[in-house]
Structures are given as structure tokens and as C-alpha cells.
Design a protein around this motif. Sequence first.
Motif, PDB file in Angstrom:
ATOM      1  N   ASP A  15       0.844  -1.202   0.000  1.00  0.00           N
ATOM      2  CA  ASP A  15       0.000   0.000   0.000  1.00  0.00           C
ATOM      3  C   ASP A  15       0.871   1.240   0.000  1.00  0.00           C
ATOM      4  N   LEU A  16       1.910   1.248   0.833  1.00  0.00           N
ATOM      5  CA  LEU A  16       2.777   2.416   0.962  1.00  0.00           C
ATOM      6  C   LEU A  16       3.624   2.648  -0.283  1.00  0.00           C
ATOM      7  N   ARG A  17       3.851   1.617  -1.058  1.00  0.00           N
ATOM      8  CA  ARG A  17       4.566   1.786  -2.324  1.00  0.00           C
ATOM      9  C   ARG A  17       3.628   2.340  -3.393  1.00  0.00           C
ATOM     10  N   ILE A  18       2.343   1.951  -3.341  1.00  0.00           N
ATOM     11  CA  ILE A  18       1.358   2.370  -4.344  1.00  0.00           C
ATOM     12  C   ILE A  18       0.813   3.761  -4.049  1.00  0.00           C
ATOM     13  N   LEU A  19       0.552   4.045  -2.800  1.00  0.00           N
ATOM     14  CA  LEU A  19      -0.150   5.267  -2.410  1.00  0.00           C
ATOM     15  C   LEU A  19       0.438   6.550  -3.010  1.00  0.00           C
ATOM     16  N   PRO A  20       1.746   6.768  -2.959  1.00  0.00           N
ATOM     17  CA  PRO A  20       2.276   8.015  -3.525  1.00  0.00           C
ATOM     18  C   PRO A  20       2.222   8.076  -5.053  1.00  0.00           C
ATOM     19  N   LEU A  21       1.889   6.964  -5.688  1.00  0.00           N
ATOM     20  CA  LEU A  21       1.875   6.899  -7.149  1.00  0.00           C
ATOM     21  C   LEU A  21       0.479   7.068  -7.733  1.00  0.00           C
ATOM     22  N   LEU A  22      -0.505   7.370  -6.911  1.00  0.00           N
ATOM     23  CA  LEU A  22      -1.899   7.359  -7.364  1.00  0.00           C
ATOM     24  C   LEU A  22      -2.235   8.395  -8.422  1.00  0.00           C
ATOM     25  N   GLU A  23      -1.336   9.330  -8.702  1.00  0.00           N
ATOM     26  CA  GLU A  23      -1.622  10.251  -9.807  1.00  0.00           C
ATOM     27  C   GLU A  23      -1.392   9.559 -11.143  1.00  0.00           C
ATOM     28  N   GLN A  24      -0.815   8.356 -11.122  1.00  0.00           N
ATOM     29  CA  GLN A  24      -0.608   7.561 -12.333  1.00  0.00           C
ATOM     30  C   GLN A  24      -1.764   6.580 -12.502  1.00  0.00           C
ATOM     31  N   SER A  25      -1.858   5.988 -13.674  1.00  0.00           N
ATOM     32  CA  SER A  25      -2.894   4.977 -13.917  1.00  0.00           C
ATOM     33  C   SER A  25      -2.501   3.669 -13.233  1.00  0.00           C
ATOM     34  N   ARG A  56      -9.158   8.651  -5.873  1.00  0.00           N
ATOM     35  CA  ARG A  56      -7.695   8.640  -5.956  1.00  0.00           C
ATOM     36  C   ARG A  56      -7.127   9.964  -5.456  1.00  0.00           C
ATOM     37  N   LEU A  57      -7.802  11.061  -5.799  1.00  0.00           N
ATOM     38  CA  LEU A  57      -7.330  12.372  -5.381  1.00  0.00           C
ATOM     39  C   LEU A  57      -7.301  12.483  -3.859  1.00  0.00           C
ATOM     40  N   ALA A  58      -8.349  12.003  -3.203  1.00  0.00           N
ATOM     41  CA  ALA A  58      -8.403  12.059  -1.738  1.00  0.00           C
ATOM     42  C   ALA A  58      -7.322  11.176  -1.119  1.00  0.00           C
ATOM     43  N   ALA A  59      -7.099   9.992  -1.670  1.00  0.00           N
ATOM     44  CA  ALA A  59      -6.055   9.106  -1.153  1.00  0.00           C
ATOM     45  C   ALA A  59      -4.674   9.720  -1.371  1.00  0.00           C
ATOM     46  N   HIS A  60      -4.465  10.307  -2.551  1.00  0.00           N
ATOM     47  CA  HIS A  60      -3.193  10.948  -2.850  1.00  0.00           C
ATOM     48  C   HIS A  60      -2.970  12.138  -1.926  1.00  0.00           C
ATOM     49  N   SER A  61      -4.014  12.900  -1.653  1.00  0.00           N
ATOM     50  CA  SER A  61      -3.916  14.038  -0.726  1.00  0.00           C
ATOM     51  C   SER A  61      -3.564  13.553   0.671  1.00  0.00           C
TER      52      SER A  61
END
Length: 86
Positions: A15-25, A56-61
Amino acid sequence: QNYLEFSRAGLTKTDLRILPLLEQSNAEIADQLFLSIGTVKNHVTNMYCKLGVNTRLAAHSWARAHGLGCATCPRPLIKCLSCAEE
């Protein structure tokens, strides 16, 4: 902040590896992290529940607010976890 703090929130290392990448597909994240698209989709859906968000925007924020950065920002925690897995 450290991994134990995030694990108490229910976030896994993946999750922690994916979370900062959520602006990508999902496909871009899967390619970058050597995961299947389905695995990325599952983690994203599960993270929404863990974080109490629904986009995704809320998770990325949330990630940025908690010091996880994003794909274009420094990510010391993610870099540290990546090194620990090697």
C-alpha cells in the motif's frame, strides 16, 4: 513518521509503495512496481476503505499530508522501504 505508524492504520508495505503513485494509472503503477493491474486495483480499493476516502485524489492528498510525497516529490519513507526489501 515510520512504517509502524502506518501499519497501525492498516496500510501494508505494498500500500505504501502504491499510495504516492496514485496520480498515475493502475497500468503505469503496475508496470513500475512489477505488479499485475489487478493487484494494484485491489490495493487501491482496500486503501480507500482503510483511509476513509473514495477517490484517488483524496487518497493521494492523504499520502501527501502524511509525508509520503508523490511520484514527482521526494519519498524518503518509500525509498527506505524499497531498500529494506532488497
